[in-house]
Design an enzyme around this catalytic site. Structure first.
Site, PDB file in Angstrom:
ATOM      1  N   THR A 144       4.359  54.012  74.083  1.00  0.00           N
ATOM      2  CA  THR A 144       3.020  53.431  74.208  1.00  0.00           C
ATOM      3  C   THR A 144       3.034  51.909  74.186  1.00  0.00           C
ATOM      4  OG1 THR A 144       2.635  53.449  71.801  1.00  0.00           O
ATOM      5  CG2 THR A 144       2.009  55.427  73.051  1.00  0.00           C
TER       6      THR A 144
ATOM      7  N   CYS B 145      -0.530  54.798  59.565  1.00  0.00           N
ATOM      8  CA  CYS B 145      -1.514  54.961  60.640  1.00  0.00           C
ATOM      9  C   CYS B 145      -1.675  56.439  61.015  1.00  0.00           C
ATOM     10  CB  CYS B 145      -1.094  54.169  61.866  1.00  0.00           C
ATOM     11  SG  CYS B 145      -2.264  54.305  63.246  1.00  0.00           S
TER      12      CYS B 145
ATOM     13  N   ARG C 240       2.345  45.672  71.104  1.00  0.00           N
ATOM     14  CA  ARG C 240       0.992  45.208  70.777  1.00  0.00           C
ATOM     15  C   ARG C 240       0.518  45.878  69.492  1.00  0.00           C
ATOM     16  NH1 ARG C 240       0.492  47.295  75.727  1.00  0.00           N
ATOM     17  NH2 ARG C 240      -1.052  48.815  74.999  1.00  0.00           N
TER      18      ARG C 240
ATOM     19  N   CYS D 206      -1.703  47.929  66.990  1.00  0.00           N
ATOM     20  CA  CYS D 206      -2.582  49.091  67.088  1.00  0.00           C
ATOM     21  C   CYS D 206      -4.023  48.677  66.780  1.00  0.00           C
ATOM     22  CB  CYS D 206      -2.120  50.153  66.093  1.00  0.00           C
ATOM     23  SG  CYS D 206      -3.208  51.594  65.968  1.00  0.00           S
TER      24      CYS D 206
ATOM     25  N   CYS E  64      -5.224  50.934  63.196  1.00  0.00           N
ATOM     26  CA  CYS E  64      -4.758  50.628  61.834  1.00  0.00           C
ATOM     27  C   CYS E  64      -4.608  49.133  61.573  1.00  0.00           C
ATOM     28  CB  CYS E  64      -3.445  51.339  61.543  1.00  0.00           C
ATOM     29  SG  CYS E  64      -2.012  50.670  62.437  1.00  0.00           S
TER      30      CYS E  64
ATOM     31  N   TRP F 123      10.615  28.626  26.829  1.00  0.00           N
ATOM     32  CA  TRP F 123       9.396  29.436  26.917  1.00  0.00           C
ATOM     33  C   TRP F 123       8.455  28.864  27.963  1.00  0.00           C
ATOM     34  CZ3 TRP F 123       4.634  30.773  27.543  1.00  0.00           C
ATOM     35  CH2 TRP F 123       4.173  31.996  27.087  1.00  0.00           C
TER      36      TRP F 123
ATOM     37  N   TYR G  34       7.301  30.624  31.461  1.00  0.00           N
ATOM     38  CA  TYR G  34       5.903  30.946  31.755  1.00  0.00           C
ATOM     39  C   TYR G  34       5.478  30.346  33.094  1.00  0.00           C
ATOM     40  CZ  TYR G  34       0.823  31.011  31.359  1.00  0.00           C
ATOM     41  OH  TYR G  34      -0.516  31.197  31.606  1.00  0.00           O
TER      42      TYR G  34
ATOM     43  N   ASP H 205       8.430  34.866  22.515  1.00  0.00           N
ATOM     44  CA  ASP H 205       6.973  34.816  22.455  1.00  0.00           C
ATOM     45  C   ASP H 205       6.449  35.651  21.288  1.00  0.00           C
ATOM     46  OD1 ASP H 205       4.295  34.289  23.876  1.00  0.00           O
ATOM     47  OD2 ASP H 205       4.309  36.462  23.583  1.00  0.00           O
TER      48      ASP H 205
END
Length: 494
Positions: free
Chosen positions: A28, A36, A61, A63, A66, A417, A421, A437
């Site tokens: 296709t 999909c 290309r 779809c 979807c 620490w 973070y 911590d």
């Protein structure tokens, strides 16, 4: 995943693989998401691609059912710390459109030829094709959600010419720009200039109330607000400032952007996704963490927990220092005062949003006596902002996480620490663990585990590569009397 694994995932219509790879059907000429409902090809007619750009470059290309170009991003680029992962994060943020391939390569410390070879080997196409796919998706959003003239859409999406814009849209979507707009709504009225509303996809499950609650509790006055289930904040973008409003939807996050310059649309969307960690794969994360007996009940009670990210890494770093050894409310107050004094005022304030968060350069030039904090924290803040402003520390999407963390720890007042973070939130590392911590120690002890750093580190090894997510669960362990974890910030969890 090899092709056989991809084919089995496609055959099961497993939506959690959307964005991990793309399915192209040779009979296709169309490519789809794995989930999909319209794609049921024979194995010999199926090809698999790691990116939508690779499928497009191979002549397929998108779809129309979807819409694979709008799938959630691959969580692989958050996990990977190599040059390909860093390049993909930079391209998603618009680095090629702003600085070209040469600028992208320079930011990564590679030659253009080396970078192109690495990307082609890993994702099937080079940086130009990846950036072109990003522009095509941005163009589709503008065509379908605004009434802007076609020429403004073309240049706002980053195309260099109308001809290039028309050719790309036709090749990717099998429709002209005018046809795409007509399919989206024949009588679409032009909305306010620069205002765009779109849906941000994600992989379920997700606890948006928890995410928005976290952001609301830490909202900086003048920069952020949370009202009526909607989180709003100011964005500092490459070409302008903007405002984003985020709220929950039916399987999506609704995102409304008010931008002074439409060229910033792609960056604004990407940064909003990073803030809410929308590219995560919660099924994979939860499956790993549920294998630990200590975490299994927490994961079952709060599936899909995300790690709050950042729209501006430098902002998160500054706020980490501001929040040292103070409450969340105290950190907000200090950040609000600095914003009012050093942040850039908006030309058109909206509600309580009045300023952009101060840049590192503005704070680096501040008078130390004007900074409302203890002397040690003041020194740490000025050292950090000077390093960020000078480029000595890089927290951008293409930063080397190990190098950035090492340089942060060289600055006065920033220990392991703090650097960890910042690495977790600003650099989006999903595998950070902070064994010293206090909140982690107490959370593990409430779970009946040894919370001492050495024991915690050993336990956390089984959580790799999702230790950042595990920490969100441990931090949230309620106290023995049933109360939520204390709002006092153990170090800088602000």
């Amino acid at each position: 995943m090899d092709d056989e694994h991809c084919y089995r995932a496609m055959s099961s219509k497993d939506a959690r693989f959307d964005g991990w790879f793309y399915v192209a059907v040779t009979s296709t000429g169309i490519y789809c998401r794995p989930s999909c409902p319209a794609v049921t090809p024979r194995r010999e007619n199926t090809r698999f691609f790691p990116t939508s750009a690779a499928a497009q470059a191979a002549g397929f290309r998108a779809c129309k059912r979807c819409r694979p170009d709008a799938a959630p991003g691959s969580p692989e680029w958050n996990v990977r710390a190599d040059v390909v992962g860093r390049a993909m994060r930079l391209i998603a943020d618009g680095a090629v459109d702003r600085d070209g391939v040469s600028g992208l390569a320079a930011a990564l410390g590679y030659s253009e030829r080396q970078l192109n070879r690495l990307l082609v080997a890993e994702v099937g196409v080079g940086p130009l094709a990846l950036a072109r796919a990003r522009r095509a998706q941005t163009a589709r959003v503008l065509l379908e959600t605004t009434g802007l003239p076609i020429s403004e859409v073309a240049f706002g999406a980053g195309f260099a010419s109308i001809r290039q814009f028309n050719d790309t849209v036709r090749r990717v979507f099998a429709h002209s720009p005018t046809e795409l707009r007509r399919r989206a709504g024949r009588h679409r009225a032009a909305g306010p200039t620069g205002v765009i509303t779109l849906r941000l996809p994600y992989r379920p499950p997700i606890d948006l109330d928890l995410l928005f609650g976290y952001l609301a509790a830490r909202a900086v006055p003048g920069v952020e607000e949370y009202t009526g289930g909607r989180y709003r904040r100011v964005l500092a973008l490459p070409h302008c400032t903007g405002i984003v409003e985020l709220s929950g939807g039916d399987g999506y996050v609704w995102c409304t952007l008010r931008l002074d310059d439409l060229r910033d649309l792609g960056a604004a969307v990407e940064r909003s996704r990073q803030l809410l960690d929308l590219d995560a794969d919660p099924v994979a994360v939860d499956a790993r963490l549920a294998g630990c007996a200590a975490l299994a009940p927490l994961v079952a009670a709060a599936p899909g927990r995300r790690v709050p990210g950042a729209v501006d890494p430098a902002e998160i770093a500054v706020r980490a220092v501001l929040g040292q050894q103070v409450s969340v409310a105290g950190a907000r107050t200090v950040a609000g005062r600095l914003t009012a004094r050093y942040g850039k005022p908006l030309t058109a304030p909206t509600g309580s949003l009045t300023h952009a968060f101060p840049t590192a350069a503005a704070l680096a030039e501040a008078d130390p006596d004007d900074l409302p904090m203890p002397a040690a924290r003041r020194r740490a803040l000025l050292a950090l902002t000077d390093a960020l402003a000078s480029g000595a520390v890089d927290l951008g999407p293409g930063a080397d996480r190990d190098e950035s963390e090492a340089r942060l720890t060289e600055l006065p007042g920033i220990g392991p620490w703090t650097a960890g973070y910042i690495r977790m939130r600003a650099l989006g590392d999903p595998d950070v663990f902070l064994p010293t911590d206090l909140g982690i120690r107490r959370g593990l002890e409430r779970l009946g585990r040894d919370g001492a750093p050495a024991a915690a580190t050993a336990l956390a090894e089984s959580w790799r590569p999702w230790r950042s997510y595990a920490m969100q669960h441990v931090w949230a362990v309620p106290q023995p009397d049933g109360r939520a974890a204390a709002s006092r910030v153990p170090a800088m969890r602000s």
